[in-house]
Write a protein that holds these residues in place. Structure first.
Motif, PDB file in Angstrom:
ATOM      1  N   PRO A  92      10.941 -46.563  -8.623  1.00  0.00           N
ATOM      2  CA  PRO A  92      11.968 -45.834  -8.145  1.00  0.00           C
ATOM      3  C   PRO A  92      13.255 -46.719  -8.245  1.00  0.00           C
ATOM      4  O   PRO A  92      13.395 -48.046  -7.935  1.00  0.00           O
ATOM      5  N   SER A 108      18.024 -45.516  -3.411  1.00  0.00           N
ATOM      6  CA  SER A 108      18.700 -44.142  -3.169  1.00  0.00           C
ATOM      7  C   SER A 108      19.957 -44.197  -3.349  1.00  0.00           C
ATOM      8  O   SER A 108      20.800 -45.281  -3.518  1.00  0.00           O
ATOM      9  N   GLY A 168      12.586 -39.097  -5.131  1.00  0.00           N
ATOM     10  CA  GLY A 168      13.555 -39.932  -5.889  1.00  0.00           C
ATOM     11  C   GLY A 168      14.055 -39.946  -7.323  1.00  0.00           C
ATOM     12  O   GLY A 168      13.257 -39.216  -8.072  1.00  0.00           O
ATOM     13  N   THR A 211      14.581 -37.722 -12.129  1.00  0.00           N
ATOM     14  CA  THR A 211      14.817 -37.494 -10.973  1.00  0.00           C
ATOM     15  C   THR A 211      13.557 -36.410 -10.512  1.00  0.00           C
ATOM     16  O   THR A 211      13.401 -35.240 -11.289  1.00  0.00           O
TER      17      THR A 211
END
Length: 98
Positions: A41, A44, A79, A74
């Protein structure tokens, strides 16, 4: 946020280039350098906004830019993740796979 969390590359709000493009370029550089690994990931939108001192919408637009470049995908509820890049760019391409 401590001094160690300070971004290495600061964004220039006075530049003609939009902040979201500058932020997308910074993240793109981290992907290219391997700092952000494939299938992992990215930070954020809230984290990026805090880290780089931009609005959350700017971070969201930067993520959209990265999706358009094909660098991230995404997944709703999970995420945004770095996409595995095609092997045509690295030296691995010249080695035969056995």
């Amino acid at each position: 946020m401590s001094d160690n969390d300070e971004p290495k590359t600061s964004l220039d709000p006075m530049s003609a280039r939009p902040l979201y493009v500058q932020l997308a370029d910074v993240i793109s550089g981290k992907i290219a350098s391997g700092e952000l690994a494939p299938d992992r990931p990215i930070p954020s939108e809230n984290h990026l906004a805090d880290e780089y001192g931009v609005a959350r919408l700017t971070a969201r637009r930067a993520a959209q830019e990265l999706r358009e470049r094909g660098l991230i995908v995404t997944v709703r509820g999970k995420g945004s993740f770095v996409v595995e890049q095609p092997a045509g760019d690295g030296p691995e391409e010249s080695e035969p796979k056995t």
